[in-house]
Scaffold this motif. Structure first.
Motif, PDB file in Angstrom:
ATOM      1  N   ASN A  76       1.073  -1.264   0.017  1.00 42.15           N
ATOM      2  CA  ASN A  76       0.068  -0.340   0.235  1.00 42.15           C
ATOM      3  C   ASN A  76       0.748   1.496  -0.451  1.00 42.15           C
ATOM      4  O   ASN A  76       0.285   2.332  -0.095  1.00 42.15           O
ATOM      5  N   GLY A  77       1.829   1.333   0.130  1.00 35.87           N
ATOM      6  CA  GLY A  77       2.564   2.602  -0.185  1.00 35.87           C
ATOM      7  C   GLY A  77       3.611   2.693   1.356  1.00 35.87           C
ATOM      8  O   GLY A  77       4.090   1.685   2.022  1.00 35.87           O
ATOM      9  N   VAL A  78       5.019   3.128   1.433  1.00 38.74           N
ATOM     10  CA  VAL A  78       5.555   3.273   2.123  1.00 38.74           C
ATOM     11  C   VAL A  78       5.107   3.494   3.997  1.00 38.74           C
ATOM     12  O   VAL A  78       4.587   4.489   3.868  1.00 38.74           O
ATOM     13  N   ILE A  79       5.410   2.773   4.680  1.00 40.57           N
ATOM     14  CA  ILE A  79       5.229   3.325   5.977  1.00 40.57           C
ATOM     15  C   ILE A  79       6.325   4.311   6.293  1.00 40.57           C
ATOM     16  O   ILE A  79       5.482   4.602   7.813  1.00 40.57           O
ATOM     17  N   LEU A  80       7.585   4.030   6.256  1.00 41.80           N
ATOM     18  CA  LEU A  80       8.657   4.599   6.879  1.00 41.80           C
ATOM     19  C   LEU A  80       9.517   5.337   6.288  1.00 41.80           C
ATOM     20  O   LEU A  80       9.811   4.655   5.409  1.00 41.80           O
ATOM     21  N   ARG A  81       9.392   6.816   6.462  1.00 40.42           N
ATOM     22  CA  ARG A  81      11.231   7.332   5.289  1.00 40.42           C
ATOM     23  C   ARG A  81      11.855   7.939   6.441  1.00 40.42           C
ATOM     24  O   ARG A  81      11.359   8.365   7.106  1.00 40.42           O
ATOM     25  N   LYS A 102      10.713   4.161  15.896  1.00 42.48           N
ATOM     26  CA  LYS A 102       9.877   4.741  14.051  1.00 42.48           C
ATOM     27  C   LYS A 102       8.946   3.554  13.912  1.00 42.48           C
ATOM     28  O   LYS A 102       7.909   4.074  13.097  1.00 42.48           O
ATOM     29  N   LEU A 103       9.221   2.444  12.762  1.00 44.01           N
ATOM     30  CA  LEU A 103       9.308   1.730  12.563  1.00 44.01           C
ATOM     31  C   LEU A 103       7.270   0.980  12.974  1.00 44.01           C
ATOM     32  O   LEU A 103       7.055   1.313  12.537  1.00 44.01           O
ATOM     33  N   ARG A 104       7.841   1.009  14.166  1.00 44.73           N
ATOM     34  CA  ARG A 104       6.379   0.362  14.974  1.00 44.73           C
ATOM     35  C   ARG A 104       5.484   0.975  15.357  1.00 44.73           C
ATOM     36  O   ARG A 104       3.785   0.520  14.945  1.00 44.73           O
ATOM     37  N   PRO A 105       5.144   2.107  15.678  1.00 43.24           N
ATOM     38  CA  PRO A 105       4.671   2.370  15.754  1.00 43.24           C
ATOM     39  C   PRO A 105       4.063   3.945  14.595  1.00 43.24           C
ATOM     40  O   PRO A 105       2.926   4.062  14.842  1.00 43.24           O
ATOM     41  N   ALA A 106       4.788   3.732  13.550  1.00 39.93           N
ATOM     42  CA  ALA A 106       4.237   4.282  12.181  1.00 39.93           C
ATOM     43  C   ALA A 106       3.915   2.931  11.868  1.00 39.93           C
ATOM     44  O   ALA A 106       2.494   3.606  11.128  1.00 39.93           O
ATOM     45  N   ILE A 107       3.657   1.863  11.945  1.00 37.44           N
ATOM     46  CA  ILE A 107       3.053   0.442  11.380  1.00 37.44           C
ATOM     47  C   ILE A 107       0.933   1.038  11.893  1.00 37.44           C
ATOM     48  O   ILE A 107       0.690   0.755  11.465  1.00 37.44           O
ATOM     49  N   ARG A 108       1.768   0.606  13.900  1.00 38.19           N
ATOM     50  CA  ARG A 108       0.477   0.996  14.440  1.00 38.19           C
ATOM     51  C   ARG A 108      -0.395   2.306  14.109  1.00 38.19           C
ATOM     52  O   ARG A 108      -1.697   2.211  14.176  1.00 38.19           O
ATOM     53  N   LYS A 109      -0.194   3.239  13.526  1.00 35.21           N
ATOM     54  CA  LYS A 109      -0.647   4.597  12.942  1.00 35.21           C
ATOM     55  C   LYS A 109      -1.242   4.268  11.332  1.00 35.21           C
ATOM     56  O   LYS A 109      -2.389   4.755  11.482  1.00 35.21           O
ATOM     57  N   LYS A 110      -0.834   3.650  10.632  1.00 39.49           N
ATOM     58  CA  LYS A 110      -0.957   3.705   9.220  1.00 39.49           C
ATOM     59  C   LYS A 110      -1.356   2.491   8.532  1.00 39.49           C
ATOM     60  O   LYS A 110      -1.668   2.503   8.166  1.00 39.49           O
ATOM     61  N   ARG A 111      -0.727   1.492   9.298  1.00 39.36           N
ATOM     62  CA  ARG A 111      -0.950  -0.028   9.464  1.00 39.36           C
ATOM     63  C   ARG A 111      -1.884  -0.778  10.295  1.00 39.36           C
ATOM     64  O   ARG A 111      -1.064  -2.424  11.065  1.00 39.36           O
ATOM     65  N   PRO A 112      -2.671  -0.558  11.187  1.00 36.47           N
ATOM     66  CA  PRO A 112      -3.186  -0.980  12.475  1.00 36.47           C
ATOM     67  C   PRO A 112      -3.711  -2.396  12.051  1.00 36.47           C
ATOM     68  O   PRO A 112      -3.104  -2.665  12.770  1.00 36.47           O
ATOM     69  N   GLY A 113      -4.079  -2.895  10.981  1.00 33.05           N
ATOM     70  CA  GLY A 113      -3.593  -3.838  10.320  1.00 33.05           C
ATOM     71  C   GLY A 113      -3.325  -5.441  10.501  1.00 33.05           C
ATOM     72  O   GLY A 113      -4.245  -6.451  11.062  1.00 33.05           O
ATOM     73  N   LEU A 114      -2.260  -4.830  10.329  1.00 32.17           N
ATOM     74  CA  LEU A 114      -0.982  -5.243  10.012  1.00 32.17           C
ATOM     75  C   LEU A 114      -0.732  -6.010  11.467  1.00 32.17           C
ATOM     76  O   LEU A 114      -0.061  -7.082  11.710  1.00 32.17           O
ATOM     77  N   SER A 196       3.157   1.374  -8.345  1.00 31.52           N
ATOM     78  CA  SER A 196       3.872   0.958  -8.199  1.00 31.52           C
ATOM     79  C   SER A 196       4.254   0.030  -6.618  1.00 31.52           C
ATOM     80  O   SER A 196       4.845  -1.292  -6.858  1.00 31.52           O
ATOM     81  N   TYR A 197       4.108   0.371  -5.565  1.00 30.48           N
ATOM     82  CA  TYR A 197       4.281  -1.034  -4.570  1.00 30.48           C
ATOM     83  C   TYR A 197       3.512  -2.348  -4.943  1.00 30.48           C
ATOM     84  O   TYR A 197       3.908  -2.677  -4.413  1.00 30.48           O
ATOM     85  N   VAL A 198       2.555  -1.765  -5.115  1.00 30.77           N
ATOM     86  CA  VAL A 198       1.668  -3.232  -6.294  1.00 30.77           C
ATOM     87  C   VAL A 198       2.659  -4.747  -6.715  1.00 30.77           C
ATOM     88  O   VAL A 198       3.000  -5.145  -6.790  1.00 30.77           O
ATOM     89  N   THR A 199       2.655  -3.203  -7.964  1.00 33.52           N
ATOM     90  CA  THR A 199       3.444  -3.847  -9.074  1.00 33.52           C
ATOM     91  C   THR A 199       4.725  -4.791  -8.349  1.00 33.52           C
ATOM     92  O   THR A 199       5.478  -5.931  -8.696  1.00 33.52           O
ATOM     93  N   ALA A 200       5.397  -3.390  -6.927  1.00 32.84           N
ATOM     94  CA  ALA A 200       7.079  -4.119  -6.758  1.00 32.84           C
ATOM     95  C   ALA A 200       7.190  -5.461  -6.438  1.00 32.84           C
ATOM     96  O   ALA A 200       7.877  -6.421  -6.495  1.00 32.84           O
ATOM     97  N   PHE A 201       5.832  -5.647  -5.788  1.00 32.29           N
ATOM     98  CA  PHE A 201       5.273  -6.952  -5.021  1.00 32.29           C
ATOM     99  C   PHE A 201       5.063  -8.651  -5.896  1.00 32.29           C
ATOM    100  O   PHE A 201       5.848  -9.357  -5.907  1.00 32.29           O
TER     101      PHE A 201
END
Length: 220
Positions: A76-81, A102-114, A196-201
Motif C-alpha cells: 500500500n505504500g511507504v510506511i516509514l521514511r 520509528k517503524l512500529r509506531p508508524a505501523i500502528r498509525k498507518k497499518r493497524p490491521g497488520l 508501483s508498490y503492488v507492482t514491486a511485490f
C-alpha cells in the motif's frame, strides 16, 4: 539458505495463502541519497537539427553531500521514511532503535490491521539486520522474518524497484543542504504511482519464481 530453496519456500507460501501472504509483508532497507546525481544519457538527450554539431559533454561527478535514508514499505505504500542524521553510525543498536521507536509506531498509525493479522518482515542479510539484538526484537514483536538469500540484491524489492524509481525522480537535481535532500526525497516518494508498490511485490514474486525454476539464477 540458497536462492533456489528460498524461492521454493516463498512460492509454497504464496500458493497456500495467495494475496493474504503478500499483503502482510513489510520490506525495507537503507540507501544513500546524494546532493547531485547526473542525468543519464537518455535523460540528457536533446533535440537538434541534423546539421547541428553535437553538444560537448562534460564528465560529471556525483555530489559529495549525502544522506542515508531507511525506508520500509508494503503493497500500500511507504510506511516509514527515516533520514539518518549525518555522522550517525548505523549499527545493530541503532537499527533496533529505529524498529522500536520509528517503524512500529508508524505501523500502528498507518497499518493497524497488520499488527493484528501478523507481520511478515523482510530485509536482506546485512550484518546490522541479522544481529542478535535485532532478531530478538523481531521475535518479541512476533513478526515473522522472511529469509533472504545471501548476495541477492536482485531479490530485494528496495534494491530492484523502490530505490531506482525514487532516485530517477531526483537525478539531475542539485541539493545544497541536508534538509534539501531530505525534502526532495520525501517529494520523490510522494510522486511515485501508488500502483508501483503492488507492482514491486508482483515483480518480486516473478523474480523468485524464475530463481526457483532456473536453479537459483535470475533470468531477464
Amino acid at each position: 539458505m540458497s536462492r533456489r530453496s528460498q524461492g521454493s519456500n516463498f512460492l509454497r507460501r504464496f500458493q497456500t495463502e495467495q494475496n493474504d501472504f503478500l499483503s502482510r509483508i513489510i520490506t525495507g532497507d537503507e540507501t544513500w541519497v546524494i546532493s547531485w546525481d547526473p542525468e543519464t544519457k537518455r535523460q540528457s538527450a536533446e533535440w537538434r537539427d541534423f546539421d547541428e554539431p553535437r553538444p560537448e559533454k562534460v564528465r560529471r561527478k556525483q555530489g559529495a553531500l549525502k544522506v542515508m535514508h531507511m525506508i520500509f514499505f508494503d503493497m500500500n505504500g511507504v510506511i516509514l521514511r527515516w533520514p539518518v542524521p549525518i555522522g550517525t553510525t548505523i549499527n545493530a543498536q541503532y537499527y533496533k532503535k529505529v524498529l522500536q521507536d520509528k517503524l512500529r509506531p508508524a505501523i500502528r498509525k498507518k497499518r493497524p490491521g497488520l499488527l493484528e493479522s501478523g507481520i511478515l518482515f523482510h530485509h536482506d542479510n546485512a550484518s546490522v539486520h541479522t544481529a542478535r539484538a535485532v532478531t530478538d526484537v523481531l521475535a518479541g514483536y512476533k513478526w515473522e522474518l522472511l529469509e533472504h538469500p545471501r548476495y541477492s540484491p536482485d531479490l530485494a524489492p528496495c534494491g530492484f524497484h523502490l530505490f531506482p524509481k525514487m532516485k530517477e525522480h531526483l537525478r539531475g537535481q542539485r541539493f545544497e543542504t541536508e534538509e534539501d535532500i531530505i525534502q526532495a526525497t520525501k517529494v520523490a516518494i510522494k510522486n511515485l504511482d501508488k500502483c508501483s508498490y503492488v507492482t514491486a511485490f508482483k515483480d518480486w514474486l516473478q523474480r523468485i519464481e524464475k530463481c526457483a525454476n532456473n536453479g537459483g539464477c535470475y533470468v531477464e
